[in-house]
Design a protein around this motif. Sequence first.
Motif, PDB file in Angstrom:
ATOM      1  N   VAL A  10      -7.860  10.956  -3.266  1.00  0.00           N
ATOM      2  CA  VAL A  10      -7.114  10.224  -2.246  1.00  0.00           C
ATOM      3  C   VAL A  10      -5.624  10.480  -2.430  1.00  0.00           C
ATOM      4  O   VAL A  10      -5.096  10.353  -3.538  1.00  0.00           O
ATOM      5  CB  VAL A  10      -7.394   8.709  -2.341  1.00  0.00           C
ATOM      6  N   GLY A  11      -4.960  10.853  -1.364  1.00  0.00           N
ATOM      7  CA  GLY A  11      -3.514  11.062  -1.394  1.00  0.00           C
ATOM      8  C   GLY A  11      -2.783   9.892  -0.765  1.00  0.00           C
ATOM      9  O   GLY A  11      -3.298   9.236   0.143  1.00  0.00           O
ATOM     10  N   VAL A  12      -1.606   9.614  -1.267  1.00  0.00           N
ATOM     11  CA  VAL A  12      -0.740   8.584  -0.677  1.00  0.00           C
ATOM     12  C   VAL A  12       0.488   9.281  -0.111  1.00  0.00           C
ATOM     13  O   VAL A  12       1.289   9.849  -0.852  1.00  0.00           O
ATOM     14  CB  VAL A  12      -0.334   7.522  -1.715  1.00  0.00           C
ATOM     15  N   ALA A  13       0.616   9.257   1.215  1.00  0.00           N
ATOM     16  CA  ALA A  13       1.716   9.944   1.877  1.00  0.00           C
ATOM     17  C   ALA A  13       3.010   9.145   1.728  1.00  0.00           C
ATOM     18  O   ALA A  13       2.996   7.936   1.466  1.00  0.00           O
ATOM     19  CB  ALA A  13       1.404  10.134   3.360  1.00  0.00           C
ATOM     20  N   LYS A  14       4.114   9.814   1.887  1.00  0.00           N
ATOM     21  CA  LYS A  14       5.412   9.147   1.873  1.00  0.00           C
ATOM     22  C   LYS A  14       5.476   8.156   3.025  1.00  0.00           C
ATOM     23  O   LYS A  14       5.163   8.496   4.163  1.00  0.00           O
ATOM     24  CB  LYS A  14       6.535  10.177   2.009  1.00  0.00           C
ATOM     25  N   PHE A  15       5.847   6.918   2.736  1.00  0.00           N
ATOM     26  CA  PHE A  15       5.853   5.877   3.749  1.00  0.00           C
ATOM     27  C   PHE A  15       6.970   6.096   4.772  1.00  0.00           C
ATOM     28  O   PHE A  15       8.066   6.552   4.437  1.00  0.00           O
ATOM     29  CB  PHE A  15       6.067   4.506   3.099  1.00  0.00           C
ATOM     30  N   THR A  16       6.663   5.762   6.006  1.00  0.00           N
ATOM     31  CA  THR A  16       7.699   5.690   7.029  1.00  0.00           C
ATOM     32  C   THR A  16       8.223   4.255   7.076  1.00  0.00           C
ATOM     33  O   THR A  16       7.647   3.353   6.475  1.00  0.00           O
ATOM     34  CB  THR A  16       7.145   6.085   8.405  1.00  0.00           C
TER      35      THR A  16
ATOM     36  N   ILE B  48      -3.761   8.174   2.591  1.00  0.00           N
ATOM     37  CA  ILE B  48      -3.320   6.818   2.918  1.00  0.00           C
ATOM     38  C   ILE B  48      -1.916   6.908   3.504  1.00  0.00           C
ATOM     39  O   ILE B  48      -0.996   7.436   2.881  1.00  0.00           O
ATOM     40  CB  ILE B  48      -3.325   5.925   1.668  1.00  0.00           C
ATOM     41  N   VAL B  49      -1.763   6.385   4.706  1.00  0.00           N
ATOM     42  CA  VAL B  49      -0.491   6.454   5.425  1.00  0.00           C
ATOM     43  C   VAL B  49       0.058   5.040   5.577  1.00  0.00           C
ATOM     44  O   VAL B  49      -0.639   4.142   6.066  1.00  0.00           O
ATOM     45  CB  VAL B  49      -0.673   7.104   6.810  1.00  0.00           C
ATOM     46  N   GLY B  50       1.288   4.833   5.158  1.00  0.00           N
ATOM     47  CA  GLY B  50       1.877   3.500   5.212  1.00  0.00           C
ATOM     48  C   GLY B  50       3.139   3.454   6.047  1.00  0.00           C
ATOM     49  O   GLY B  50       3.845   4.451   6.204  1.00  0.00           O
ATOM     50  N   HIS B  51       3.417   2.273   6.601  1.00  0.00           N
ATOM     51  CA  HIS B  51       4.615   2.070   7.410  1.00  0.00           C
ATOM     52  C   HIS B  51       5.228   0.710   7.069  1.00  0.00           C
ATOM     53  O   HIS B  51       4.544  -0.328   7.176  1.00  0.00           O
ATOM     54  CB  HIS B  51       4.282   2.127   8.903  1.00  0.00           C
ATOM     55  N   LEU B  52       6.457   0.710   6.623  1.00  0.00           N
ATOM     56  CA  LEU B  52       7.159  -0.529   6.291  1.00  0.00           C
ATOM     57  C   LEU B  52       7.696  -1.154   7.570  1.00  0.00           C
ATOM     58  O   LEU B  52       8.529  -0.577   8.256  1.00  0.00           O
ATOM     59  CB  LEU B  52       8.303  -0.247   5.315  1.00  0.00           C
ATOM     60  N   VAL B  53       7.200  -2.350   7.887  1.00  0.00           N
ATOM     61  CA  VAL B  53       7.581  -3.035   9.124  1.00  0.00           C
ATOM     62  C   VAL B  53       8.868  -3.832   8.929  1.00  0.00           C
ATOM     63  O   VAL B  53       9.764  -3.823   9.770  1.00  0.00           O
ATOM     64  CB  VAL B  53       6.445  -3.961   9.605  1.00  0.00           C
TER      65      VAL B  53
ATOM     66  N   ALA C 119       5.391   2.010  -1.450  1.00  0.00           N
ATOM     67  CA  ALA C 119       4.437   3.109  -1.654  1.00  0.00           C
ATOM     68  C   ALA C 119       3.954   3.157  -3.099  1.00  0.00           C
ATOM     69  O   ALA C 119       2.776   3.386  -3.371  1.00  0.00           O
ATOM     70  CB  ALA C 119       5.082   4.434  -1.266  1.00  0.00           C
ATOM     71  N   GLU C 120       4.868   2.930  -4.039  1.00  0.00           N
ATOM     72  CA  GLU C 120       4.503   2.954  -5.452  1.00  0.00           C
ATOM     73  C   GLU C 120       3.507   1.838  -5.784  1.00  0.00           C
ATOM     74  O   GLU C 120       2.619   2.016  -6.621  1.00  0.00           O
ATOM     75  CB  GLU C 120       5.753   2.830  -6.321  1.00  0.00           C
ATOM     76  N   LYS C 121       3.661   0.684  -5.149  1.00  0.00           N
ATOM     77  CA  LYS C 121       2.714  -0.410  -5.374  1.00  0.00           C
ATOM     78  C   LYS C 121       1.317  -0.017  -4.887  1.00  0.00           C
ATOM     79  O   LYS C 121       0.315  -0.302  -5.547  1.00  0.00           O
ATOM     80  CB  LYS C 121       3.190  -1.677  -4.668  1.00  0.00           C
ATOM     81  N   VAL C 122       1.253   0.651  -3.737  1.00  0.00           N
ATOM     82  CA  VAL C 122      -0.038   1.097  -3.205  1.00  0.00           C
ATOM     83  C   VAL C 122      -0.667   2.118  -4.154  1.00  0.00           C
ATOM     84  O   VAL C 122      -1.868   2.051  -4.464  1.00  0.00           O
ATOM     85  CB  VAL C 122       0.136   1.688  -1.795  1.00  0.00           C
ATOM     86  N   VAL C 123       0.132   3.070  -4.649  1.00  0.00           N
ATOM     87  CA  VAL C 123      -0.371   4.055  -5.608  1.00  0.00           C
ATOM     88  C   VAL C 123      -0.917   3.348  -6.851  1.00  0.00           C
ATOM     89  O   VAL C 123      -1.989   3.679  -7.366  1.00  0.00           O
ATOM     90  CB  VAL C 123       0.740   5.052  -6.007  1.00  0.00           C
ATOM     91  N   GLN C 124      -0.182   2.345  -7.328  1.00  0.00           N
ATOM     92  CA  GLN C 124      -0.597   1.606  -8.515  1.00  0.00           C
ATOM     93  C   GLN C 124      -1.941   0.912  -8.306  1.00  0.00           C
ATOM     94  O   GLN C 124      -2.835   0.992  -9.159  1.00  0.00           O
ATOM     95  CB  GLN C 124       0.465   0.565  -8.878  1.00  0.00           C
ATOM     96  N   VAL C 125      -2.098   0.247  -7.164  1.00  0.00           N
ATOM     97  CA  VAL C 125      -3.338  -0.483  -6.901  1.00  0.00           C
ATOM     98  C   VAL C 125      -4.516   0.482  -6.758  1.00  0.00           C
ATOM     99  O   VAL C 125      -5.597   0.241  -7.313  1.00  0.00           O
ATOM    100  CB  VAL C 125      -3.196  -1.363  -5.643  1.00  0.00           C
ATOM    101  N   VAL C 126      -4.319   1.573  -6.017  1.00  0.00           N
ATOM    102  CA  VAL C 126      -5.402   2.544  -5.832  1.00  0.00           C
ATOM    103  C   VAL C 126      -5.805   3.140  -7.182  1.00  0.00           C
ATOM    104  O   VAL C 126      -6.998   3.305  -7.479  1.00  0.00           O
ATOM    105  CB  VAL C 126      -4.983   3.666  -4.863  1.00  0.00           C
ATOM    106  N   THR C 127      -4.824   3.455  -8.008  1.00  0.00           N
ATOM    107  CA  THR C 127      -5.108   4.016  -9.329  1.00  0.00           C
ATOM    108  C   THR C 127      -5.869   3.023 -10.194  1.00  0.00           C
ATOM    109  O   THR C 127      -6.817   3.394 -10.906  1.00  0.00           O
ATOM    110  CB  THR C 127      -3.799   4.423 -10.023  1.00  0.00           C
TER     111      THR C 127
END
Length: 278
Positions: free
Chosen positions: A30-36, A103-108, A48-56
């Motif tokens: 699973v890849g974690v893309a750079k968040f927009t 995994i694609v993320g977007h900071l609202v 994004a780092e928090k998401v990487v941490q949880v997935v790991t």
Amino acid sequence: MFKTTRLFLILSLCCLFTSLRGQQNDKMVVGVAKFTSEVNSPFVDAVAEKVVQVVTNTRRFTVVDRTSYDKIKEELEFQKTEAFLDSKTTVKQDVAIAAQYMIVGHLVKMNIYTMKNPDGSVNGFKASAAFTLKVNDVETGETTEAEHFQTEVSPQAASKEQAVNQALQSVEKALYDYFKKTFPVYAKILRVPETKKESALSVILNVGKNAGVGIGDQFSVEFVELLEGKPFPTEIGKVVVEKLVGDDFIECKVLKGGQEIFSRFNAAETLQCKMIVK
């Protein structure tokens, strides 16, 4: 010397990443893309780092941090410069990280609150954030619906960075549950060690701690048949994890469907066990 050192480093990185699936071929990549970001915030990478941490920490995936991938791409582009034009050992541009899902993320939004003393001096900071996640299947291009996550307001912290990190901690469980739901754990029955009157009392499955499975987790046992060439699962029983056997196996007690599990297993029919997400 400089060119040789850089080339050695990028070759090492590429070999490391492209061999991940070979080293852990039972784990999904699973890849974690750079968040927009909808807001101009310096803390988008922290999310994004928090998401990487949880997935790991689920221990179920080989996780490819897109930040590292971007560094490799930068180096590959550098090798196109004049210093490398005549090199026979330039790394090929098509070296890639074979992620199955991205995994694609977007900071609202990212709110930083400055806490002040009565005299106007800064006394600390609080923070809250909202972001969305969706998962892309790299092969098919299919994308899940975006899931929204809202942090709590953090306790007062000495710095903005600390406040953001504390706010993100409040969504760790929601993130973990999201990945359990989005990527269900599947296993197969390897052995039926205990039976009674042609009914399975316990089973051994081919997953364990390395897949993030723990004692008390339950699995639905499904009989899988093909309908018009597509798998059609039917639940025939349920089991619960009673014992972890090393890192890769579990022993489960059969809660229901023991007789059908036993007969279909002995007939070498196609069975799969799907972890139940509560």
